[in-house]
Motif scaffolding. Structure first.
Motif, PDB file in Angstrom:
ATOM      1  N   ALA A  70       0.827  -1.207   0.000  1.00 42.80           N
ATOM      2  CA  ALA A  70       0.000   0.000   0.000  1.00 42.80           C
ATOM      3  C   ALA A  70       0.862   1.259   0.000  1.00 42.80           C
ATOM      4  CB  ALA A  70      -0.934  -0.005   1.210  1.00 42.80           C
TER       5      ALA A  70
ATOM      6  N   LYS B 230      -3.178  -9.516  -2.347  1.00 42.38           N
ATOM      7  CA  LYS B 230      -4.419  -9.975  -2.974  1.00 42.38           C
ATOM      8  C   LYS B 230      -4.134 -10.926  -4.127  1.00 42.38           C
ATOM      9  CE  LYS B 230      -7.798  -7.109  -3.551  1.00 42.38           C
ATOM     10  NZ  LYS B 230      -8.592  -5.949  -4.005  1.00 42.38           N
TER      11      LYS B 230
ATOM     12  N   GLY C 129      -5.345   5.788  -4.724  1.00 44.65           N
ATOM     13  CA  GLY C 129      -6.602   5.133  -4.352  1.00 44.65           C
ATOM     14  C   GLY C 129      -6.434   3.633  -4.146  1.00 44.65           C
ATOM     15  N   PHE C 130      -5.693   2.984  -5.052  1.00 41.11           N
ATOM     16  CA  PHE C 130      -5.435   1.549  -4.913  1.00 41.11           C
ATOM     17  C   PHE C 130      -4.618   1.271  -3.648  1.00 41.11           C
ATOM     18  CE2 PHE C 130      -6.148   0.918  -9.623  1.00 41.11           C
ATOM     19  CZ  PHE C 130      -7.261   0.111  -9.460  1.00 41.11           C
TER      20      PHE C 130
ATOM     21  N   LYS D 278      -6.953   1.541  -0.701  1.00 40.08           N
ATOM     22  CA  LYS D 278      -7.859   0.381  -0.723  1.00 40.08           C
ATOM     23  C   LYS D 278      -7.142  -0.876  -0.233  1.00 40.08           C
ATOM     24  CE  LYS D 278     -10.987  -2.115  -3.847  1.00 40.08           C
ATOM     25  NZ  LYS D 278     -10.459  -3.465  -3.601  1.00 40.08           N
TER      26      LYS D 278
ATOM     27  N   LEU E   1      -6.672  -0.993   3.515  1.00 37.71           N
ATOM     28  CA  LEU E   1      -7.895  -1.271   4.263  1.00 37.71           C
ATOM     29  C   LEU E   1      -8.379  -2.705   4.071  1.00 37.71           C
ATOM     30  CD1 LEU E   1      -9.861   2.022   3.526  1.00 37.71           C
ATOM     31  CD2 LEU E   1      -8.556   1.437   5.579  1.00 37.71           C
ATOM     32  N   GLU E   2      -7.688  -3.447   3.202  1.00 39.72           N
ATOM     33  CA  GLU E   2      -8.067  -4.838   2.927  1.00 39.72           C
ATOM     34  C   GLU E   2      -7.846  -5.692   4.162  1.00 39.72           C
ATOM     35  OE1 GLU E   2      -9.836  -7.264   0.071  1.00 39.72           O
ATOM     36  OE2 GLU E   2      -9.127  -5.215  -0.236  1.00 39.72           O
TER      37      GLU E   2
END
Length: 208
Positions: free
Chosen positions: A78, A125, A196-197, A200, A203-204
């Motif tokens: 991140a 991910k 933004g990615f 995101k 927060l995963e």
């Protein structure tokens, strides 16, 4: 392995979804040129092969099941994405936009490869995807070594084909993309998307 053709169709649909890898490839193709895009693609594919190897030997399962390891990968990835996004926006602000994209240097090529490689490798991910998606196409109780290896390589090749087409398309409309206003808008957009990615991804939540 079962339903291989269905696996290929699902892979194509997933690859077409915009993500951090696409954002990085777009940024580097627009700022460096076609070679920069290809360097990014090669870095992404190398990282996918590492994810494939990890899935085959079971390392990805550790990342998925260990909240601590997952969090380490998640936050490092991140931070890296946010760093790239901020760097893109800062470069957009600090430099003068010229009508032509500057010629790639030997250092820019290495940087593009590194960005593509780290963006994919540091995304937990992807590990989750390999460990949750691939088993759906393997017979229960069967040996997973060859099927996982085959599917991982297939996914990597499909990703390479898509990026080759995507980068070629961007290069074909380079005259439009090289316009100062267009370049400014696209770099601002991709920089914002990268941030933004990154947010995101931070927060995963780990999946157990």
């Amino acid at each position: 392995m079962e339903n291989f053709y269905m696996f290929v169709i699902m892979c194509v649909l997933l690859i077409l979804l915009p993500g951090p890898d696409t954002a990085i490839a777009t940024k580097n193709t627009l700022s460096v040129g076609r070679t920069g895009g290809f360097q990014t693609m090669f870095g992404t594919c190398c990282a996918l092969l590492i994810h494939t190897t990890a899935a085959v030997v079971g390392l990805s399962a550790i990342i998925v099941k260990s909240a601590i390891v997952f969090s380490i990968f998640k936050y490092v990835g991140a931070v890296y994405l946010v760093y790239l996004g901020v760097k893109t926006l800062w470069a957009l602000r600090s430099r003068k936009i010229t009508p032509e994209i500057t010629t790639e240097s030997k250092y820019e090529g290495k940087s593009c490869f590194k960005q593509g490689f780290l963006t994919n490798l540091l995304n937990p991910k992807v590990a989750v995807f390999f460990l949750t998606f691939l088993p759906q196409f393997v017979h229960s109780g069967s040996d997973t070594f060859i099927p996982f290896l085959t599917m991982g390589i297939t996914y990597t090749l499909l990703t390479a084909v898509w990026f080759l087409f995507y980068i070629y398309l961007l290069n074909q409309i380079s005259a439009f993309m090289k316009k100062p206003k267009t370049q400014r808008i696209m770099e601002g957009f991709t920089g914002t998307i990268l941030i933004g990615f990154g947010v995101k991804l931070a927060l995963e939540k780990a999946q157990h």
